[in-house]
Design an enzyme around this catalytic site. Structure first.
Site, PDB file in Angstrom:
ATOM      1  N   LEU A  92       0.830  -1.212   0.000  1.00 38.12           N
ATOM      2  CA  LEU A  92       0.000   0.000   0.000  1.00 38.12           C
ATOM      3  C   LEU A  92       0.857   1.252   0.000  1.00 38.12           C
ATOM      4  CD1 LEU A  92      -2.713  -0.906   2.671  1.00 38.12           C
ATOM      5  CD2 LEU A  92      -2.827  -1.199   0.179  1.00 38.12           C
ATOM      6  N   HIS A 108      -0.531 -12.728   7.316  1.00 36.66           N
ATOM      7  CA  HIS A 108       0.640 -13.184   6.549  1.00 36.66           C
ATOM      8  C   HIS A 108       0.965 -14.638   6.934  1.00 36.66           C
ATOM      9  CE1 HIS A 108       4.400 -12.948   4.398  1.00 36.66           C
ATOM     10  NE2 HIS A 108       4.992 -13.493   5.439  1.00 36.66           N
TER      11      HIS A 108
HETATM   12  C1  GRF Z   1      -3.148 -16.037   2.830  1.00 42.05           C
HETATM   13  O1  GRF Z   1      -2.356 -17.154   3.099  1.00 42.05           O
HETATM   14  C2  GRF Z   1      -2.568 -14.799   3.457  1.00 42.05           C
HETATM   15  O2  GRF Z   1      -1.766 -15.066   4.557  1.00 42.05           O
HETATM   16  C3  GRF Z   1      -1.720 -14.218   2.359  1.00 42.05           C
HETATM   17  O3  GRF Z   1      -2.426 -14.500   1.178  1.00 42.05           O
HETATM   18  C4  GRF Z   1      -3.200 -15.687   1.362  1.00 42.05           C
HETATM   19  C5  GRF Z   1      -4.596 -15.363   0.900  1.00 42.05           C
HETATM   20  O4  GRF Z   1      -5.428 -16.489   0.870  1.00 42.05           O
HETATM   21  N1  GRF Z   1      -1.493 -12.818   2.580  1.00 42.05           N
HETATM   22  P1  GRF Z   1      -6.973 -16.351   0.601  1.00 42.05           P
HETATM   23  O5  GRF Z   1      -7.162 -15.548  -0.689  1.00 42.05           O
HETATM   24  O6  GRF Z   1      -7.604 -15.670   1.773  1.00 42.05           O
HETATM   25  O7  GRF Z   1      -7.455 -17.763   0.416  1.00 42.05           O
END
Ligand code: GRF
Length: 212
Positions: A92, A108
């Site tokens: 961002l 994350h």
């Molecule tokens: C998740 O594992 C999150 O930690 C990362 O991106 C992935 C997104 O997964 N930032 P989803 O689209 O919510 O299934």
């Protein structure tokens, strides 16, 4: 608490938030889902639930500053108390960060500060760590560098691939992210804009280690 969820992909975390709202364990209302990709499956899911969706695409060659301005304008127009990045794969810029200081959180798939960036599960395997997990943190201008709000640990198994590890981590993400949103909603976690300047906010950090 009114939230806007930013997504780029599948949207399993968005589903988890919706499930928790339905179950009464996450006291939030989703005002809208905003994506940088019109093809994000998360958008279809949101539409299916009657949640307003918006797309602010960033294509190769597009001006990044204008994209950041448009993104901030679209999100601000929805009027959220909190912005949740749930698989939003862009860093961002200042326009959104300055309009919502300390009011943007991200999930994350690693135990930050280890393995920030796009390939966290693979990097955890490459480094041979025995425990990985997920982190919910406040978003600042860096890549996965903001103050940590909560973490959950998972074991790394000998035969793990990046996919199998990521799937195990996501089970914890789906529990932790709605929990943190709820804690913010009820005031159990206070998001002070000043916290963004602190490397680690001890008063609001929790560590949950589920059974292996
Ligand atoms: C998740 O594992 C999150 O930690 C990362 O991106 C992935 C997104 O997964 N930032 P989803 O689209 O919510 O299934």
């Amino acid at each position: 608490m009114n939230i806007v969820v930013l997504v780029s992909g599948r949207g399993s975390n968005l589903r988890a938030i919706c499930d928790a709202i339905d179950a009464g364990t996450c006291d939030a209302v989703i005002l809208g889902v905003v994506s940088d990709r019109s093809a994000a499956a998360a958008l279809e899911f949101a539409k299916g639930r009657g949640i307003p969706t918006r797309v602010v695409s960033l294509r190769k060659g597009d001006d990044r500053d204008s994209w950041n301005e448009s993104l901030a304008a679209e999100v601000a127009d929805l009027g959220p108390d909190l912005i949740v990045l749930a698989g939003f794969m862009r860093v961002l810029g200042a326009p959104l960060l300055e309009r919502f200081p300390g009011r943007i959180i991200n999930v994350h798939p690693a135990l930050l500060p280890s393995f920030p960036g796009h390939s966290a599960p693979q990097e955890a395997l490459d480094r041979g760590v025995r425990i990985s997990g997920c982190t919910v943190h406040i978003v600042d201008a860096g890549v996965d560098t903001g103050p940590i709000l909560a973490q959950a640990a998972v074991p790394v198994l000998a035969d793990d691939t990046a996919d199998s590890l990521h799937r195990r981590i996501q089970i914890q993400e789906h529990r932790l992210l709605p929990q943190v949103i709820h804690q913010i909603a009820i005031g159990a976690i206070t998001l002070d804009p000043l916290v963004v300047r602190t490397p680690v906010a001890d008063s609001i950090r929790t560590l949950t280690v589920p059974d292996a």
